[in-house]
Motif scaffolding. Structure first.
Motif, short mmCIF file in Angstrom:
data_model
loop_
_atom_site.label_atom_id
_atom_site.label_comp_id
_atom_site.label_asym_id
_atom_site.label_seq_id
_atom_site.Cartn_x
_atom_site.Cartn_y
_atom_site.Cartn_z
N LYS A 25 10.24 16.94 2.27
CA LYS A 25 8.90 17.50 2.44
C LYS A 25 7.84 16.70 1.68
N GLY A 26 8.25 15.66 0.97
CA GLY A 26 7.28 14.82 0.27
C GLY A 26 7.03 15.21 -1.16
N TYR A 27 7.81 16.18 -1.70
CA TYR A 27 7.66 16.51 -3.10
C TYR A 27 8.22 15.38 -3.95
N MET A 28 7.49 15.01 -4.98
CA MET A 28 7.88 13.93 -5.87
C MET A 28 8.05 14.54 -7.27
N ILE A 29 9.31 14.65 -7.71
CA ILE A 29 9.61 15.37 -8.94
C ILE A 29 10.13 14.38 -9.99
N GLY A 30 9.50 14.40 -11.14
CA GLY A 30 9.96 13.60 -12.27
C GLY A 30 9.87 14.43 -13.52
N SER A 31 10.18 13.83 -14.66
CA SER A 31 10.13 14.59 -15.91
C SER A 31 8.71 15.03 -16.26
N TYR A 32 7.70 14.29 -15.74
CA TYR A 32 6.31 14.66 -15.99
C TYR A 32 5.50 14.74 -14.69
N THR A 33 6.18 14.85 -13.57
CA THR A 33 5.49 14.83 -12.28
C THR A 33 5.97 15.98 -11.40
N LEU A 34 5.02 16.77 -10.90
CA LEU A 34 5.31 17.85 -9.95
C LEU A 34 4.24 17.78 -8.86
N SER A 35 4.41 16.90 -7.92
CA SER A 35 3.34 16.71 -6.94
C SER A 35 3.91 16.30 -5.59
N ARG A 36 3.02 16.13 -4.64
CA ARG A 36 3.40 15.59 -3.33
C ARG A 36 2.96 14.14 -3.26
N THR A 37 3.74 13.33 -2.59
CA THR A 37 3.39 11.94 -2.42
C THR A 37 2.33 11.78 -1.34
N GLU A 38 1.49 10.78 -1.49
CA GLU A 38 0.46 10.49 -0.49
C GLU A 38 0.92 9.42 0.50
N THR A 39 2.15 8.94 0.32
CA THR A 39 2.67 7.85 1.15
C THR A 39 3.89 8.32 1.92
N ASN A 40 4.01 7.86 3.15
CA ASN A 40 5.18 8.18 3.96
C ASN A 40 6.25 7.12 3.70
N TYR A 41 7.08 7.40 2.72
CA TYR A 41 8.09 6.42 2.32
C TYR A 41 9.23 6.31 3.32
N MET A 84 3.74 7.42 -9.50
CA MET A 84 3.94 8.46 -10.50
C MET A 84 3.30 8.11 -11.84
N THR A 85 2.63 6.96 -11.88
CA THR A 85 1.91 6.48 -13.08
C THR A 85 2.81 6.32 -14.29
N ILE A 86 4.09 6.01 -14.05
CA ILE A 86 4.97 5.67 -15.18
C ILE A 86 5.45 4.24 -14.92
N TYR A 87 4.49 3.33 -14.91
CA TYR A 87 4.77 1.94 -14.56
C TYR A 87 4.16 1.02 -15.60
N ASP A 88 4.87 -0.04 -15.89
CA ASP A 88 4.42 -1.01 -16.89
C ASP A 88 4.53 -2.41 -16.29
N ASN A 89 3.41 -3.07 -16.08
CA ASN A 89 3.42 -4.40 -15.48
C ASN A 89 4.02 -5.47 -16.40
N VAL A 90 4.05 -5.17 -17.69
CA VAL A 90 4.54 -6.16 -18.65
C VAL A 90 6.06 -6.23 -18.61
N GLN A 91 6.71 -5.09 -18.62
CA GLN A 91 8.17 -5.05 -18.63
C GLN A 91 8.74 -5.28 -17.23
N LYS A 92 10.01 -5.67 -17.20
CA LYS A 92 10.75 -5.78 -15.95
C LYS A 92 11.68 -4.58 -15.85
N TYR A 93 11.87 -4.09 -14.61
CA TYR A 93 12.72 -2.93 -14.42
C TYR A 93 13.73 -3.17 -13.31
N PHE A 94 14.85 -2.48 -13.42
CA PHE A 94 15.91 -2.53 -12.43
C PHE A 94 15.90 -1.20 -11.69
N TYR A 95 15.77 -1.24 -10.35
CA TYR A 95 15.60 -0.02 -9.56
C TYR A 95 16.80 0.26 -8.67
N MET A 96 17.17 1.54 -8.60
CA MET A 96 18.27 1.97 -7.76
C MET A 96 17.92 3.29 -7.09
#
Length: 281
Positions: free
Chosen positions: A131-147, A176-188
């Motif tokens: 349904k587009g709910y995006m849930i994180g430790s600090y996020t309770l919202s709907r996404t604006e993008t059709n992923y 979700m505004t938990i992004y850091d352009n300086v660091q590198k991240y591994f996504y799964m």
């Protein structure tokens, strides 16, 4: 006035001594120095290759261990009875208190996993429902993008509960505004399934490479030369160190040796400078 005549015999002896010294002393010494230099270069190169191969092995071992731990932690969360109950509630339309409570409980459960099992690797988790709910430790919202139209989303559905790696998953963490352009991240990512096999959404994981293998990778790459690329099974880039070699990597990916890369094999390539690549997921 008298002139002392030089003895031509002395000059001849001097020339002969110079010639034989050059032939039997200087020349062998030069050859010995050349051979020694060649040997030292060979030993240095072999030691460098062995050292960097060891570093690649450590990176691979750390990656395998990290994926295994993450797989275990997210499996426990995905199959939890309370998690599945709350995800079923979020399939409903509306804005009821029951839906809010379900989102709140999911968020708390995610926070618990992040602060315990995934804390050592700087892990972040997000759940994206149908349904587009995006849930994180600090996020309770709907996404604006059709992923659902994204390739990485479809790959996660195809692979089911099996881990799917893709750098493009990072887009949802940016939203979700938990992004850091300086660091590198591994996504799964993994698909969340009901007991009946019905899709209830997907789980996305972000891990900090700095806490997993950052120092190892940095020691292999310098501004003067060297590059390390971590690829997925399709040879797409998951993480890059020293991006100026992107063109070389594109050419490298067309080679048969890269196409046939195995799960347990660490592949190393050397183009212009030290250039390494490995499959991690």
């Amino acid at each position: 006035m008298s002139f002392k005549r030089k003895n031509p015999g002395n000059q001849s002896i001097r020339r002969q001594l110079t010639f034989y010294m050059g032939l039997f002393v200087v020349l062998p010494l030069c050859l010995a120095l050349m051979l020694l230099n060649f040997y030292l270069q060979k030993v240095t190169t072999e030691n460098k290759i062995n050292n960097e191969t060891d570093l690649l092995s450590q990176i691979r071992d750390n990656t395998d261990q990290m994926i295994e731990v993450t797989n275990y932690a997210t499996s426990m969360l995905m199959t939890n009875k309370n998690t599945l109950k709350n995800l079923r509630i979020l399939e409903q339309d509306g804005d009821s208190y029951e839906i809010y409570q379900a989102k709140r409980e999911l968020s708390n459960d995610i926070s618990d996993v992040e602060s315990s099992v995934l804390n050592a690797v700087g892990g972040k988790v997000a759940i994206l429902t149908k349904k587009g709910y995006m849930i994180g430790s600090y996020t309770l919202s709907r996404t604006e993008t059709n992923y659902e139209k994204e390739q990485w989303y479809q790959e996660i559905l195809e692979n089911g509960r099996k881990i799917t790696c893709s750098a493009d998953i990072g887009t949802i963490f940016q939203e979700m505004t938990i992004y850091d352009n300086v660091q590198k991240y591994f996504y799964m990512g993994r698909e969340i399934l009901d007991y009946s096999g019905k899709n209830l959404g997907i789980m996305l994981i972000r891990l900090s490479e700095k806490k997993i293998w950052g120092k190892l990778a940095t020691s292999m790459v310098t501004e003067e030369g060297g590059a390390l690329y971590i690829l997925d099974r399709s040879n797409d880039i998951l993480m890059a160190y020293n991006e100026k070699y992107q063109k070389q990597l594109k050419e490298l990916r067309e080679q048969e040796t890269v196409k046939e890369i195995s799960e347990d094999e660490i592949m190393t390539g050397n183009l212009k400078d030290d250039f390494y690549y490995m499959e991690a997921c």
